[in-house]
Scaffold this motif. Sequence first.
Motif, PDB file in Angstrom:
ATOM      1  N   GLU A  73       0.809  -1.217   0.000  1.00 43.44           N
ATOM      2  CA  GLU A  73       0.000   0.000   0.000  1.00 43.44           C
ATOM      3  C   GLU A  73       0.844   1.271   0.000  1.00 43.44           C
ATOM      4  O   GLU A  73       0.431   2.293  -0.539  1.00 43.44           O
TER       5      GLU A  73
ATOM      6  N   SER B 283      -4.348   4.536  -9.755  1.00 39.84           N
ATOM      7  CA  SER B 283      -5.275   4.241  -8.660  1.00 39.84           C
ATOM      8  C   SER B 283      -4.906   2.940  -7.962  1.00 39.84           C
ATOM      9  O   SER B 283      -4.238   2.082  -8.516  1.00 39.84           O
ATOM     10  N   TRP B 284      -5.380   2.852  -6.732  1.00 42.23           N
ATOM     11  CA  TRP B 284      -5.165   1.672  -5.902  1.00 42.23           C
ATOM     12  C   TRP B 284      -6.148   0.591  -6.339  1.00 42.23           C
ATOM     13  O   TRP B 284      -7.300   0.885  -6.633  1.00 42.23           O
ATOM     14  N   PRO B 285      -5.719  -0.674  -6.409  1.00 43.38           N
ATOM     15  CA  PRO B 285      -6.649  -1.731  -6.825  1.00 43.38           C
ATOM     16  C   PRO B 285      -7.827  -1.845  -5.859  1.00 43.38           C
ATOM     17  O   PRO B 285      -7.675  -1.654  -4.660  1.00 43.38           O
ATOM     18  N   SER B 286      -8.990  -2.163  -6.392  1.00 47.31           N
ATOM     19  CA  SER B 286     -10.174  -2.290  -5.535  1.00 47.31           C
ATOM     20  C   SER B 286     -10.292  -3.711  -5.007  1.00 47.31           C
ATOM     21  O   SER B 286      -9.731  -4.647  -5.565  1.00 47.31           O
ATOM     22  N   GLY B 287     -11.015  -3.860  -3.909  1.00 42.51           N
ATOM     23  CA  GLY B 287     -11.236  -5.173  -3.314  1.00 42.51           C
ATOM     24  C   GLY B 287      -9.937  -5.795  -2.828  1.00 42.51           C
ATOM     25  O   GLY B 287      -9.167  -5.163  -2.118  1.00 42.51           O
ATOM     26  N   ASP B 288      -9.706  -7.023  -3.233  1.00 40.22           N
ATOM     27  CA  ASP B 288      -8.491  -7.731  -2.824  1.00 40.22           C
ATOM     28  C   ASP B 288      -7.381  -7.609  -3.861  1.00 40.22           C
ATOM     29  O   ASP B 288      -6.488  -8.450  -3.922  1.00 40.22           O
ATOM     30  N   GLY B 289      -7.426  -6.585  -4.663  1.00 42.66           N
ATOM     31  CA  GLY B 289      -6.454  -6.392  -5.734  1.00 42.66           C
ATOM     32  C   GLY B 289      -5.033  -6.181  -5.265  1.00 42.66           C
ATOM     33  O   GLY B 289      -4.100  -6.332  -6.041  1.00 42.66           O
ATOM     34  N   ASP B 290      -4.853  -5.846  -3.980  1.00 44.47           N
ATOM     35  CA  ASP B 290      -3.492  -5.617  -3.502  1.00 44.47           C
ATOM     36  C   ASP B 290      -2.663  -6.893  -3.535  1.00 44.47           C
ATOM     37  O   ASP B 290      -1.437  -6.839  -3.524  1.00 44.47           O
TER      38      ASP B 290
END
Length: 141
Positions: free
Chosen positions: A30, A40-47
């Motif tokens: 993160e 943009s930051w991945p949504s949901g469990d995209g990290d």
Amino acid sequence: MPLKKINTVLTVAFILFILWFGTEFILSPETTAPGYGLPSWPSGDGDGFLVIKGIRDVVLALVLGILLVTGHRRALGWALLVEAFAAYGDMTNVLAHHGSVAIALGVHCLTATLMVVNGLLMMRETRKVAAAPATPAPQLA
């Protein structure tokens, strides 16, 4: 400074940089992700995909490190050339997703291009060794 020493210093710098960056993606995706250049930051469990990128980078660094430590310098040159595609791929990914052009070019493209230069210098360094005729083994009587 001899070419072998220049190549070794450049390769060690790449290994340490790639290993550090990969480890950062594994330990704290993160905080590391914004430096990758995507908007943009991945949504949901995209990290989880960012951790995969970190694992990829660590493995790439380990391959280079093993080839360097074991003295397989020609194979190291080839590996540098091939692994540059990962950085060019990162650049393409950032540009395709409307990310930071500055990071795409200034980080990913520059890294990839320097890896290509390092790989070509390594190939030049080992050119004579690879082209040298094999010496026949002594015959036991």
